[in-house]
Motif scaffolding. Structure first.
Motif, PDB file in Angstrom:
ATOM      1  N   ARG A 270       0.819  -1.208   0.000  1.00 13.25           N
ATOM      2  CA  ARG A 270       0.000   0.000   0.000  1.00 13.25           C
ATOM      3  C   ARG A 270       0.857   1.265   0.000  1.00 13.25           C
ATOM      4  O   ARG A 270       0.448   2.305  -0.505  1.00 13.25           O
ATOM      5  N   CYS A 271       2.047   1.150   0.579  1.00 11.67           N
ATOM      6  CA  CYS A 271       2.963   2.294   0.601  1.00 11.67           C
ATOM      7  C   CYS A 271       3.638   2.525  -0.749  1.00 11.67           C
ATOM      8  O   CYS A 271       4.366   3.508  -0.923  1.00 11.67           O
ATOM      9  N   GLY A 272       3.436   1.608  -1.696  1.00 15.63           N
ATOM     10  CA  GLY A 272       4.039   1.755  -3.016  1.00 15.63           C
ATOM     11  C   GLY A 272       5.371   1.070  -3.168  1.00 15.63           C
ATOM     12  O   GLY A 272       6.107   1.351  -4.135  1.00 15.63           O
ATOM     13  N   ALA A 273       5.710   0.144  -2.256  1.00 17.16           N
ATOM     14  CA  ALA A 273       7.000  -0.540  -2.334  1.00 17.16           C
ATOM     15  C   ALA A 273       7.101  -1.349  -3.622  1.00 17.16           C
ATOM     16  O   ALA A 273       6.116  -1.931  -4.091  1.00 17.16           O
ATOM     17  N   GLY A 274       8.313  -1.390  -4.184  1.00 18.45           N
ATOM     18  CA  GLY A 274       8.572  -2.217  -5.350  1.00 18.45           C
ATOM     19  C   GLY A 274       8.792  -3.653  -4.917  1.00 18.45           C
ATOM     20  O   GLY A 274       9.872  -3.998  -4.446  1.00 18.45           O
ATOM     21  N   MET A 275       7.776  -4.508  -5.062  1.00 21.71           N
ATOM     22  CA  MET A 275       7.800  -5.868  -4.533  1.00 21.71           C
ATOM     23  C   MET A 275       7.525  -6.875  -5.637  1.00 21.71           C
ATOM     24  O   MET A 275       6.605  -6.699  -6.430  1.00 21.71           O
ATOM     25  N   THR A 276       8.306  -7.944  -5.645  1.00 21.78           N
ATOM     26  CA  THR A 276       8.084  -9.052  -6.555  1.00 21.78           C
ATOM     27  C   THR A 276       8.080 -10.331  -5.750  1.00 21.78           C
ATOM     28  O   THR A 276       9.007 -10.583  -4.972  1.00 21.78           O
ATOM     29  N   ALA A 277       7.045 -11.154  -5.923  1.00 23.24           N
ATOM     30  CA  ALA A 277       6.956 -12.405  -5.174  1.00 23.24           C
ATOM     31  C   ALA A 277       8.031 -13.380  -5.637  1.00 23.24           C
ATOM     32  O   ALA A 277       8.299 -13.519  -6.837  1.00 23.24           O
ATOM     33  N   VAL A 278       8.661 -14.025  -4.679  1.00 24.71           N
ATOM     34  CA  VAL A 278       9.608 -15.110  -4.924  1.00 24.71           C
ATOM     35  C   VAL A 278       9.184 -16.271  -4.033  1.00 24.71           C
ATOM     36  O   VAL A 278       8.383 -16.083  -3.120  1.00 24.71           O
ATOM     37  N   PRO A 279       9.679 -17.494  -4.282  1.00 24.43           N
ATOM     38  CA  PRO A 279       9.278 -18.612  -3.424  1.00 24.43           C
ATOM     39  C   PRO A 279       9.554 -18.316  -1.948  1.00 24.43           C
ATOM     40  O   PRO A 279      10.688 -18.058  -1.559  1.00 24.43           O
ATOM     41  N   GLY A 280       8.503 -18.333  -1.133  1.00 22.31           N
ATOM     42  CA  GLY A 280       8.657 -18.128   0.298  1.00 22.31           C
ATOM     43  C   GLY A 280       8.975 -16.709   0.709  1.00 22.31           C
ATOM     44  O   GLY A 280       9.438 -16.485   1.844  1.00 22.31           O
ATOM     45  N   GLY A 281       8.723 -15.729  -0.174  1.00 19.66           N
ATOM     46  CA  GLY A 281       9.032 -14.374   0.249  1.00 19.66           C
ATOM     47  C   GLY A 281       8.868 -13.331  -0.841  1.00 19.66           C
ATOM     48  O   GLY A 281       8.085 -13.508  -1.781  1.00 19.66           O
ATOM     49  N   TRP A 282       9.681 -12.252  -0.735  1.00 11.85           N
ATOM     50  CA  TRP A 282       9.554 -11.097  -1.620  1.00 11.85           C
ATOM     51  C   TRP A 282      10.917 -10.509  -1.944  1.00 11.85           C
ATOM     52  O   TRP A 282      11.817 -10.490  -1.102  1.00 11.85           O
ATOM     53  N   ARG A 283      11.050 -10.032  -3.170  1.00 13.61           N
ATOM     54  CA  ARG A 283      12.225  -9.259  -3.579  1.00 13.61           C
ATOM     55  C   ARG A 283      11.812  -7.797  -3.669  1.00 13.61           C
ATOM     56  O   ARG A 283      10.766  -7.459  -4.210  1.00 13.61           O
ATOM     57  N   PHE A 284      12.651  -6.908  -3.135  1.00 13.02           N
ATOM     58  CA  PHE A 284      12.331  -5.480  -3.063  1.00 13.02           C
ATOM     59  C   PHE A 284      13.271  -4.673  -3.962  1.00 13.02           C
ATOM     60  O   PHE A 284      14.488  -4.905  -3.971  1.00 13.02           O
ATOM     61  N   GLU A 285      12.693  -3.741  -4.687  1.00 15.81           N
ATOM     62  CA  GLU A 285      13.444  -2.757  -5.450  1.00 15.81           C
ATOM     63  C   GLU A 285      13.014  -1.364  -4.995  1.00 15.81           C
ATOM     64  O   GLU A 285      11.865  -1.167  -4.583  1.00 15.81           O
ATOM     65  N   LYS A 286      13.903  -0.423  -5.098  1.00 12.50           N
ATOM     66  CA  LYS A 286      13.637   0.904  -4.562  1.00 12.50           C
ATOM     67  C   LYS A 286      12.551   1.617  -5.354  1.00 12.50           C
ATOM     68  O   LYS A 286      12.595   1.680  -6.585  1.00 12.50           O
ATOM     69  N   GLN A 287      11.564   2.133  -4.614  1.00 12.42           N
ATOM     70  CA  GLN A 287      10.487   2.929  -5.183  1.00 12.42           C
ATOM     71  C   GLN A 287      10.122   4.013  -4.168  1.00 12.42           C
ATOM     72  O   GLN A 287      10.292   3.820  -2.963  1.00 12.42           O
ATOM     73  N   PRO A 288       9.609   5.161  -4.614  1.00  9.76           N
ATOM     74  CA  PRO A 288       9.139   6.167  -3.649  1.00  9.76           C
ATOM     75  C   PRO A 288       8.007   5.585  -2.805  1.00  9.76           C
ATOM     76  O   PRO A 288       7.129   4.885  -3.316  1.00  9.76           O
ATOM     77  N   LEU A 289       8.039   5.896  -1.526  1.00  4.89           N
ATOM     78  CA  LEU A 289       7.038   5.375  -0.602  1.00  4.89           C
ATOM     79  C   LEU A 289       6.106   6.486  -0.147  1.00  4.89           C
ATOM     80  O   LEU A 289       6.534   7.619   0.066  1.00  4.89           O
ATOM     81  N   ARG A 290       4.844   6.141   0.022  1.00  6.27           N
ATOM     82  CA  ARG A 290       3.848   7.114   0.480  1.00  6.27           C
ATOM     83  C   ARG A 290       3.243   6.658   1.800  1.00  6.27           C
ATOM     84  O   ARG A 290       3.135   5.459   2.079  1.00  6.27           O
ATOM     85  N   ALA A 291       2.833   7.624   2.602  1.00  7.95           N
ATOM     86  CA  ALA A 291       2.250   7.345   3.912  1.00  7.95           C
ATOM     87  C   ALA A 291       0.876   6.707   3.769  1.00  7.95           C
ATOM     88  O   ALA A 291       0.134   6.991   2.818  1.00  7.95           O
ATOM     89  N   VAL A 292       0.524   5.830   4.729  1.00 11.52           N
ATOM     90  CA  VAL A 292      -0.781   5.183   4.747  1.00 11.52           C
ATOM     91  C   VAL A 292      -1.312   5.169   6.180  1.00 11.52           C
ATOM     92  O   VAL A 292      -0.595   5.469   7.137  1.00 11.52           O
ATOM     93  N   ASP A 293      -2.555   4.781   6.319  1.00 10.03           N
ATOM     94  CA  ASP A 293      -3.207   4.625   7.621  1.00 10.03           C
ATOM     95  C   ASP A 293      -3.137   3.148   8.000  1.00 10.03           C
ATOM     96  O   ASP A 293      -3.497   2.277   7.204  1.00 10.03           O
ATOM     97  N   ILE A 294      -2.657   2.849   9.227  1.00 13.27           N
ATOM     98  CA  ILE A 294      -2.384   1.468   9.640  1.00 13.27           C
ATOM     99  C   ILE A 294      -3.129   1.164  10.935  1.00 13.27           C
ATOM    100  O   ILE A 294      -3.096   1.948  11.883  1.00 13.27           O
ATOM    101  N   ASP A 295      -3.767  -0.002  10.995  1.00 18.99           N
ATOM    102  CA  ASP A 295      -4.427  -0.483  12.212  1.00 18.99           C
ATOM    103  C   ASP A 295      -3.530  -1.535  12.847  1.00 18.99           C
ATOM    104  O   ASP A 295      -3.249  -2.577  12.258  1.00 18.99           O
ATOM    105  N   LEU A 296      -3.070  -1.263  14.075  1.00 22.65           N
ATOM    106  CA  LEU A 296      -2.114  -2.135  14.755  1.00 22.65           C
ATOM    107  C   LEU A 296      -2.797  -3.179  15.638  1.00 22.65           C
ATOM    108  O   LEU A 296      -2.108  -3.954  16.309  1.00 22.65           O
ATOM    109  N   ALA A 297      -4.127  -3.240  15.629  1.00 23.51           N
ATOM    110  CA  ALA A 297      -4.845  -4.088  16.580  1.00 23.51           C
ATOM    111  C   ALA A 297      -4.424  -5.551  16.497  1.00 23.51           C
ATOM    112  O   ALA A 297      -4.325  -6.232  17.524  1.00 23.51           O
ATOM    113  N   ASP A 298      -4.170  -6.055  15.297  1.00 23.37           N
ATOM    114  CA  ASP A 298      -3.849  -7.474  15.146  1.00 23.37           C
ATOM    115  C   ASP A 298      -2.364  -7.725  14.928  1.00 23.37           C
ATOM    116  O   ASP A 298      -1.954  -8.856  14.696  1.00 23.37           O
ATOM    117  N   CYS A 299      -1.545  -6.680  14.991  1.00 18.79           N
ATOM    118  CA  CYS A 299      -0.107  -6.861  14.741  1.00 18.79           C
ATOM    119  C   CYS A 299       0.716  -5.903  15.600  1.00 18.79           C
ATOM    120  O   CYS A 299       1.542  -5.156  15.070  1.00 18.79           O
TER     121      CYS A 299
END
Length: 422
Positions: A270-299
């Motif tokens: 949601r923040c705009g991260a450059g993400m690509t799915a890989v087996p068992g995880g994610w690969r990240f590439e640099k992208q501009p990030l934007r602020a979002v609203d987050i609910d911490l109740a379950d995490c």
């Protein structure tokens, strides 16, 4: 221990460490089973060692060897400890074992260190009072005496889910059926799902209908072999670093995990991260990030690293339902406010809401770890993401949950030097 982090170029692949949350649950289920279980991928963090000690106090045998736990369970025949049970600084150990220790039917003392005995146990205090059982807590220890009786239980859902998990683990062993009603709002449900998954793996059944759990009594945990899945809450630290810097891959995660902290990847998306799915995880590439609203109740464990994420997002990040961060190993809101200010950032808090605006950070020679593993790791990520030098005191706190955290950061290229003993 003091850690110095220099300006570094970080990149590469990091496998998430074993989940501390699942390690607690699998070890306890194995310790309650009759027979031997072998659990692979057990990281001997201080919290996990506290759970191993508590199991041995109950009559199980736990041998930790080269990332594996060999557990000879007590078969549900819980013996009263000969002396006090040392829970270290582990809130999970303390709250999971209170109902189990009560099943012994004799007075039991539990000890804690750091801020552990300052953390509220009102849910259990009221429960014991309703059953006419002794329960008292001081700044140094907690004393209780059971046995708990099967029947109807009611627990507030807006407090730590550890109380609910503790009852779920113990009630199947009682001589009669029980019903556990959780009153809304039911927060941190994902942690309860982890408990139910572990119990089912060891042959114990619980039926859930909405916020009500029906728990047959006279059940027995059965031994099994298994492995601890990767820890999403720990993976959040390199994931945020990867989202800011790019060039980092995080692996070792179970795709069908019940861990609520897996939401970190949805938040980053949601923040705009450059993400690509890989087996068992994610690969990240640099992208501009934007602020979002987050609910911490379950995490709630993501709180500190999400505050760091907000420092690198354009706009104002709002983190809601963060009030429980006040009663962790430290007051995590106050701790992050104090240390981020030294870095040139600013975190504002009112009630259970935290607000963070993007900032240009600078180095700091005197950051404090507040004896809190997640604060230390979050500050480390902040320094590496901003590419500024820092020194962090009390950095040994990482041993509570991720003992080799700094060596794993070094594998990504971080220039880390330690001064002092752990």
């Amino acid at each position: 221990m003091r850690v110095t982090i220099e300006r570094s170029r970080v990149f590469g692949t990091l496998e998430a460490p074993p989940s501390k949350s699942m390690a607690h649950r699998l070890l306890i289920c194995a310790g309650l089973a009759e027979g031997r279980s072998v659990i692979d991928r057990v990281d001997p963090s201080q919290d996990v060692l506290a759970t191993a000690r508590a199991l041995e106090a109950l009559g199980a045998r736990v041998r930790l060897e080269e990332g594996r736990a060999v557990v000879d369970g007590c078969g549900g025949r819980l013996t009263a400890p000969d002396g006090p049970v040392d829970c270290g600084e582990s809130g999970s150990t303390l709250r999971f074992f209170i109902p189990l220790l009560a099943s012994c039917g004799r007075p039991v003392r539990l000890l804690g260190h750091g801020r552990l005995m300052q953390r509220p146990q009102d849910v259990y205090a009221r429960l014991f009072e309703r059953q006419g059982l002794p329960f008292s807590q001081t700044q140094q220890e907690l004393t209780l005496c059971g046995p708990l009786r099967p029947g109807e239980y009611r627990v507030e859902g807006g407090v730590s889910s550890q109380f609910i998990s503790g009852l779920l683990l113990a009630l199947p062993l009682l001589d009669g059926d029980s019903v556990l009603q959780v009153t809304p709002p039911f927060e941190s449900q994902s942690y309860v799902a982890l408990t139910l998954r572990a119990m089912a793996d060891f042959g114990v059944s619980v039926r859930r209908e909405g916020n009500t759990f029906f728990i047959p009594g006279n059940q027995r945990y059965r031994p099994r072999n298994g492995a601890v899945e990767g820890d999403a809450s720990q993976a959040a630290f390199p994931a945020v670093l990867g989202a800011v810097k790019g060039g980092i891959t995080v692996t070792g995660l179970r795709e069908d995990s019940c861990q609520g902290d897996r939401v970190i990847f949805d938040i980053l998306r949601r923040c705009g991260a450059g993400m690509t799915a890989v087996p068992g995880g994610w690969r990240f590439e640099k992208q501009p990030l934007r602020a979002v609203d987050i609910d911490l109740a379950d995490c709630p464990d993501l709180g500190p690293i999400l505050m760091v994420l907000g420092l690198f997002c354009e706009g104002e990040t709002v983190i809601r339902n963060a009030g429980r961060l006040r009663v962790k190993e430290s007051d995590r809101i106050a701790a992050m406010q104090q240390e981020v200010e030294k870095l040139g950032g600013r975190i504002e808090a009112e009630g259970g809401t935290v607000r963070v605006r993007g900032a240009s950070l600078h180095g700091a020679p005197d950051l404090a770890g507040h004896n809190d593993h997640r604060v230390v790791m979050a500050l480390t990520v902040a320094a590496l993401a901003a590419d500024v030098p820092v020194c962090i005191q009390e950095a040994e706190a990482v041993r509570k949950s991720w003992p080799d955290f700094f060596s794993r950061m070094q594998q990504l290229g971080a220039e880390v030097k330690t001064d002092g003993t752990t």
